[in-house]
Design a protein around this motif. Structure first.
Motif, PDB file in Angstrom:
ATOM      1  N   LEU A   1     -81.017  -5.084-104.234  1.00  0.00           N
ATOM      2  CA  LEU A   1     -80.739  -4.008-103.286  1.00  0.00           C
ATOM      3  C   LEU A   1     -79.360  -4.181-102.667  1.00  0.00           C
ATOM      4  O   LEU A   1     -78.622  -3.208-102.478  1.00  0.00           O
ATOM      5  CB  LEU A   1     -81.820  -3.972-102.204  1.00  0.00           C
ATOM      6  N   ALA A   2     -78.989  -5.428-102.382  1.00  0.00           N
ATOM      7  CA  ALA A   2     -77.645  -5.681-101.844  1.00  0.00           C
ATOM      8  C   ALA A   2     -76.582  -5.237-102.841  1.00  0.00           C
ATOM      9  O   ALA A   2     -75.559  -4.648-102.466  1.00  0.00           O
ATOM     10  CB  ALA A   2     -77.494  -7.164-101.517  1.00  0.00           C
ATOM     11  N   ASP A   3     -76.816  -5.512-104.127  1.00  0.00           N
ATOM     12  CA  ASP A   3     -75.880  -5.061-105.157  1.00  0.00           C
ATOM     13  C   ASP A   3     -75.770  -3.539-105.168  1.00  0.00           C
ATOM     14  O   ASP A   3     -74.683  -2.975-105.336  1.00  0.00           O
ATOM     15  CB  ASP A   3     -76.332  -5.549-106.537  1.00  0.00           C
ATOM     16  N   ALA A   4     -76.921  -2.863-105.010  1.00  0.00           N
ATOM     17  CA  ALA A   4     -76.916  -1.395-105.012  1.00  0.00           C
ATOM     18  C   ALA A   4     -76.073  -0.853-103.872  1.00  0.00           C
ATOM     19  O   ALA A   4     -75.315   0.115-104.037  1.00  0.00           O
ATOM     20  CB  ALA A   4     -78.347  -0.872-104.912  1.00  0.00           C
ATOM     21  N   LEU A   5     -76.173  -1.474-102.712  1.00  0.00           N
ATOM     22  CA  LEU A   5     -75.411  -1.016-101.550  1.00  0.00           C
ATOM     23  C   LEU A   5     -73.905  -1.219-101.748  1.00  0.00           C
ATOM     24  O   LEU A   5     -73.092  -0.483-101.190  1.00  0.00           O
ATOM     25  CB  LEU A   5     -75.884  -1.748-100.296  1.00  0.00           C
ATOM     26  N   ILE A   6     -73.545  -2.208-102.537  1.00  0.00           N
ATOM     27  CA  ILE A   6     -72.128  -2.431-102.837  1.00  0.00           C
ATOM     28  C   ILE A   6     -71.631  -1.425-103.868  1.00  0.00           C
ATOM     29  O   ILE A   6     -70.554  -0.832-103.720  1.00  0.00           O
ATOM     30  CB  ILE A   6     -71.920  -3.877-103.348  1.00  0.00           C
ATOM     31  N   HIS A   7     -72.436  -1.199-104.907  1.00  0.00           N
ATOM     32  CA  HIS A   7     -72.007  -0.319-105.992  1.00  0.00           C
ATOM     33  C   HIS A   7     -72.131   1.166-105.647  1.00  0.00           C
ATOM     34  O   HIS A   7     -71.435   2.009-106.219  1.00  0.00           O
ATOM     35  CB  HIS A   7     -72.805  -0.624-107.260  1.00  0.00           C
ATOM     36  N   VAL A   8     -73.048   1.487-104.720  1.00  0.00           N
ATOM     37  CA  VAL A   8     -73.214   2.876-104.275  1.00  0.00           C
ATOM     38  C   VAL A   8     -73.086   2.889-102.750  1.00  0.00           C
ATOM     39  O   VAL A   8     -74.082   2.952-102.024  1.00  0.00           O
ATOM     40  CB  VAL A   8     -74.572   3.462-104.712  1.00  0.00           C
ATOM     41  N   PRO A   9     -71.877   2.778-102.231  1.00  0.00           N
ATOM     42  CA  PRO A   9     -71.692   2.717-100.770  1.00  0.00           C
ATOM     43  C   PRO A   9     -72.019   4.056-100.113  1.00  0.00           C
ATOM     44  O   PRO A   9     -72.103   5.101-100.767  1.00  0.00           O
ATOM     45  CB  PRO A   9     -70.218   2.355-100.617  1.00  0.00           C
ATOM     46  N   ARG A  10     -72.171   4.008 -98.819  1.00  0.00           N
ATOM     47  CA  ARG A  10     -72.585   5.193 -98.059  1.00  0.00           C
ATOM     48  C   ARG A  10     -71.468   6.216 -97.862  1.00  0.00           C
ATOM     49  O   ARG A  10     -71.710   7.429 -97.845  1.00  0.00           O
ATOM     50  CB  ARG A  10     -73.106   4.723 -96.691  1.00  0.00           C
ATOM     51  N   TYR A  11     -70.235   5.755 -97.729  1.00  0.00           N
ATOM     52  CA  TYR A  11     -69.166   6.639 -97.251  1.00  0.00           C
ATOM     53  C   TYR A  11     -68.894   7.857 -98.133  1.00  0.00           C
ATOM     54  O   TYR A  11     -68.543   8.920 -97.604  1.00  0.00           O
ATOM     55  CB  TYR A  11     -67.880   5.850 -96.989  1.00  0.00           C
ATOM     56  N   PRO A  12     -69.048   7.805 -99.482  1.00  0.00           N
ATOM     57  CA  PRO A  12     -68.774   9.029-100.245  1.00  0.00           C
ATOM     58  C   PRO A  12     -69.769  10.159 -99.968  1.00  0.00           C
ATOM     59  O   PRO A  12     -69.542  11.308-100.374  1.00  0.00           O
ATOM     60  CB  PRO A  12     -68.886   8.563-101.708  1.00  0.00           C
ATOM     61  N   PHE A  13     -70.868   9.838 -99.283  1.00  0.00           N
ATOM     62  CA  PHE A  13     -71.915  10.827 -99.025  1.00  0.00           C
ATOM     63  C   PHE A  13     -71.843  11.388 -97.602  1.00  0.00           C
ATOM     64  O   PHE A  13     -72.717  12.155 -97.186  1.00  0.00           O
ATOM     65  CB  PHE A  13     -73.283  10.192 -99.282  1.00  0.00           C
ATOM     66  N   ILE A  14     -70.825  11.003 -96.854  1.00  0.00           N
ATOM     67  CA  ILE A  14     -70.674  11.448 -95.468  1.00  0.00           C
ATOM     68  C   ILE A  14     -69.546  12.474 -95.391  1.00  0.00           C
ATOM     69  O   ILE A  14     -68.428  12.208 -95.854  1.00  0.00           O
ATOM     70  CB  ILE A  14     -70.351  10.262 -94.533  1.00  0.00           C
ATOM     71  N   PRO A  15     -69.787  13.661 -94.819  1.00  0.00           N
ATOM     72  CA  PRO A  15     -68.714  14.658 -94.700  1.00  0.00           C
ATOM     73  C   PRO A  15     -67.616  14.193 -93.756  1.00  0.00           C
ATOM     74  O   PRO A  15     -67.812  13.284 -92.941  1.00  0.00           O
ATOM     75  CB  PRO A  15     -69.441  15.890 -94.153  1.00  0.00           C
ATOM     76  N   ARG A  16     -66.472  14.803 -93.857  1.00  0.00           N
ATOM     77  CA  ARG A  16     -65.332  14.400 -93.038  1.00  0.00           C
ATOM     78  C   ARG A  16     -65.588  14.647 -91.558  1.00  0.00           C
ATOM     79  O   ARG A  16     -65.023  13.957 -90.706  1.00  0.00           O
ATOM     80  CB  ARG A  16     -64.061  15.134 -93.490  1.00  0.00           C
ATOM     81  N   ARG A  17     -66.408  15.640 -91.250  1.00  0.00           N
ATOM     82  CA  ARG A  17     -66.761  15.928 -89.854  1.00  0.00           C
ATOM     83  C   ARG A  17     -68.270  16.032 -89.751  1.00  0.00           C
ATOM     84  O   ARG A  17     -68.915  16.771 -90.519  1.00  0.00           O
ATOM     85  CB  ARG A  17     -66.087  17.214 -89.372  1.00  0.00           C
TER      86      ARG A  17
ATOM     87  N   TRP B   1     -69.394  13.169 -81.947  1.00  0.00           N
ATOM     88  CA  TRP B   1     -68.773  13.853 -83.068  1.00  0.00           C
ATOM     89  C   TRP B   1     -67.812  12.889 -83.740  1.00  0.00           C
ATOM     90  O   TRP B   1     -67.075  12.144 -83.077  1.00  0.00           O
ATOM     91  CB  TRP B   1     -68.021  15.078 -82.560  1.00  0.00           C
ATOM     92  N   ILE B   2     -67.817  12.875 -85.078  1.00  0.00           N
ATOM     93  CA  ILE B   2     -66.879  12.039 -85.811  1.00  0.00           C
ATOM     94  C   ILE B   2     -66.035  12.933 -86.725  1.00  0.00           C
ATOM     95  O   ILE B   2     -66.541  13.882 -87.329  1.00  0.00           O
ATOM     96  CB  ILE B   2     -67.586  10.933 -86.620  1.00  0.00           C
ATOM     97  N   ASP B   3     -64.744  12.638 -86.780  1.00  0.00           N
ATOM     98  CA  ASP B   3     -63.798  13.446 -87.549  1.00  0.00           C
ATOM     99  C   ASP B   3     -62.855  12.488 -88.276  1.00  0.00           C
ATOM    100  O   ASP B   3     -62.040  11.801 -87.651  1.00  0.00           O
ATOM    101  CB  ASP B   3     -63.016  14.367 -86.597  1.00  0.00           C
ATOM    102  N   ARG B   4     -62.982  12.442 -89.587  1.00  0.00           N
ATOM    103  CA  ARG B   4     -62.205  11.477 -90.372  1.00  0.00           C
ATOM    104  C   ARG B   4     -60.709  11.743 -90.283  1.00  0.00           C
ATOM    105  O   ARG B   4     -59.899  10.808 -90.334  1.00  0.00           O
ATOM    106  CB  ARG B   4     -62.661  11.508 -91.832  1.00  0.00           C
ATOM    107  N   ASP B   5     -60.315  13.002 -90.156  1.00  0.00           N
ATOM    108  CA  ASP B   5     -58.897  13.329 -90.095  1.00  0.00           C
ATOM    109  C   ASP B   5     -58.309  13.055 -88.720  1.00  0.00           C
ATOM    110  O   ASP B   5     -57.201  12.514 -88.607  1.00  0.00           O
ATOM    111  CB  ASP B   5     -58.686  14.799 -90.469  1.00  0.00           C
ATOM    112  N   ALA B   6     -59.067  13.410 -87.672  1.00  0.00           N
ATOM    113  CA  ALA B   6     -58.544  13.254 -86.315  1.00  0.00           C
ATOM    114  C   ALA B   6     -58.689  11.827 -85.794  1.00  0.00           C
ATOM    115  O   ALA B   6     -57.799  11.318 -85.096  1.00  0.00           O
ATOM    116  CB  ALA B   6     -59.255  14.227 -85.372  1.00  0.00           C
ATOM    117  N   GLU B   7     -59.820  11.178 -86.108  1.00  0.00           N
ATOM    118  CA  GLU B   7     -60.083   9.821 -85.616  1.00  0.00           C
ATOM    119  C   GLU B   7     -60.686   8.982 -86.743  1.00  0.00           C
ATOM    120  O   GLU B   7     -61.883   8.708 -86.766  1.00  0.00           O
ATOM    121  CB  GLU B   7     -61.052   9.855 -84.434  1.00  0.00           C
ATOM    122  N   PRO B   8     -59.873   8.579 -87.698  1.00  0.00           N
ATOM    123  CA  PRO B   8     -60.399   7.872 -88.867  1.00  0.00           C
ATOM    124  C   PRO B   8     -61.114   6.568 -88.526  1.00  0.00           C
ATOM    125  O   PRO B   8     -62.130   6.231 -89.145  1.00  0.00           O
ATOM    126  CB  PRO B   8     -59.156   7.628 -89.732  1.00  0.00           C
ATOM    127  N   ASP B   9     -60.605   5.813 -87.558  1.00  0.00           N
ATOM    128  CA  ASP B   9     -61.245   4.538 -87.220  1.00  0.00           C
ATOM    129  C   ASP B   9     -62.662   4.758 -86.695  1.00  0.00           C
ATOM    130  O   ASP B   9     -63.594   4.028 -87.062  1.00  0.00           O
ATOM    131  CB  ASP B   9     -60.419   3.787 -86.178  1.00  0.00           C
TER     132      ASP B   9
END
Length: 368
Positions: A4-20, A37-45
């Motif tokens: 399962l740990a390997d799966a989390l590395i190979h299929v990370p969460r971030y590609p499935f999260i919208p920019r806002r 609210w989270i906004d990848r463009d305005a506040e990436p960190d």
């Protein structure tokens, strides 16, 4: 669980999260905040911190009828799609324990992240069938999955029907709350196969094992929170006004007002009364507390007195469940489970072949 740990590395969460999106912290209730609210463009960190945290991230409101904006997300109580917290995602996958070569049905594709993890864990994306009722969400999930090079069989339709052309499955993974477990899921799972789902209205993770006789039985585990299967949503019931029934309490109400309740008592109250107790204030200071059942009946406790209204005497019912639970030795989750047959489904205590209501000598109610 290294696999399962390997799966989390190979299929990370971030590609499935919208920019806002809206990030709801895992301990939102305790912290007093509903999230941010989270906004990848305005506040990436801040976006990356949320993605790598255990926050659930809302990606749709009101089935898409309400635009996902900071203002709307801050005031709505109707998220209808989210990237679940990683701790819950991994808990469900641990209980399902898919192996290499297993065929898995997923009900509720959502963002597509879990379908991606299942594809990795089973060793072949063709082994995973994932069903999403919302065509718009399915299209987004398909794009998310393709961005990481994964393309499981994605079906747009009602997950309650399962995938009758695909069985038998080795496991069924459900990512939406379920009040009444569709028997089709049991029918489409091989004997000794596993079904994991968030059982409502409690809501706890329920792990069922399918038997040779066409039944499925299993146990309750982690507390979890998921949106209901759309086919099982119910309109909000209104309190039925009746003449208030008032009586003085002759026992300490505190055990029934404790939050969280003892897990075994919590399951029995949810099954036999309809809702677990909730607090509207501090019971230690004599302030009001109450129990609801589908909104039609209500009980409030204050200053050693209970007031009940609606067609049912909820506090009396809860006291009866508490007495029966104590008489049986205050059983925990190790003695309580759930069974699904072609004809019925029920919570059980000690004996998977009969309902807890039967074991406790109580009335078995079919709640609205």
């Amino acid at each position: 669980m290294a696999h399962l740990a390997d799966a989390l590395i190979h299929v990370p969460r971030y590609p499935f999260i919208p920019r806002r999106a809206w990030a709801a912290p895992a301990a939102a209730g305790a912290s007093g905040t509903r999230g941010r609210w989270i906004d990848r463009d305005a506040e990436p960190d801040a976006w990356w911190r949320a993605v790598w945290s255990d926050a659930a991230i809302y990606t749709q409101l009101d089935d898409g009828a309400t635009p996902l904006t900071a203002a709307n997300a801050a005031k709505t109580f109707a998220p209808t799609c989210s990237a679940s917290s990683p701790s819950l995602v991994t808990a469900f996958l641990r209980h399902l324990a898919p192996g290499h070569g297993d065929r898995v049905l997923e009900v509720g594709t959502g963002t597509g992240w879990t379908a991606g993890l299942l594809s990795y864990l089973t060793g072949d994306q063709r082994n995973v069938t994932t069903i999403e009722v919302d065509a718009g969400l399915a299209a987004v999930a398909e794009g998310n999955l393709r961005s990481v090079g994964i393309s499981p069989r994605l079906v747009v339709g009602d997950g309650a029907a399962g995938a009758p052309s695909q069985p038998p499955f080795d496991g069924v993974h459900v990512t939406c709350g379920v009040r009444d477990i569709p028997y089709q899921w049991v029918e489409q799972t091989r004997p000794d196969g596993v079904i994991v789902l968030p059982h409502a209205p409690l809501t706890r993770l329920l792990r069922l094992t399918v038997g040779e006789n066409g039944t499925a039985s299993g146990s309750f585990h982690e507390v979890c929170s998921y949106m209901l299967l759309r086919a099982q949503r119910r309109p909000v019931s209104r309190l039925e006004r009746t003449e208030p029934r008032i009586r003085e309490l002759d026992t300490d109400p505190e055990p029934l007002l404790r939050v969280p309740a003892e897990p075994g008592l919590e399951v029995l109250l949810s099954d036999l009364v309809g809702e677990i107790p909730f607090i509207t204030g501090d019971p230690g200071s004599g302030e009001c507390a109450g129990i609801l059942s589908s909104g039609t009946s209500h009980a409030t406790v204050e200053d050693g007195r209970v007031t009940q209204t609606g067609p049912r005497d909820l506090w009396d019912e809860a006291e009866e469940v508490h007495r029966a639970w104590r008489a049986r030795g205050s059983p925990g989750l190790d003695r309580i489970g759930f069974t699904v047959t072609p004809e019925r489904q029920y919570v059980w205590l000690d004996d998977p072949s009969v309902s807890a209501a039967h074991t406790l000598g109580m009335v078995e109610r079919r709640l609205p």
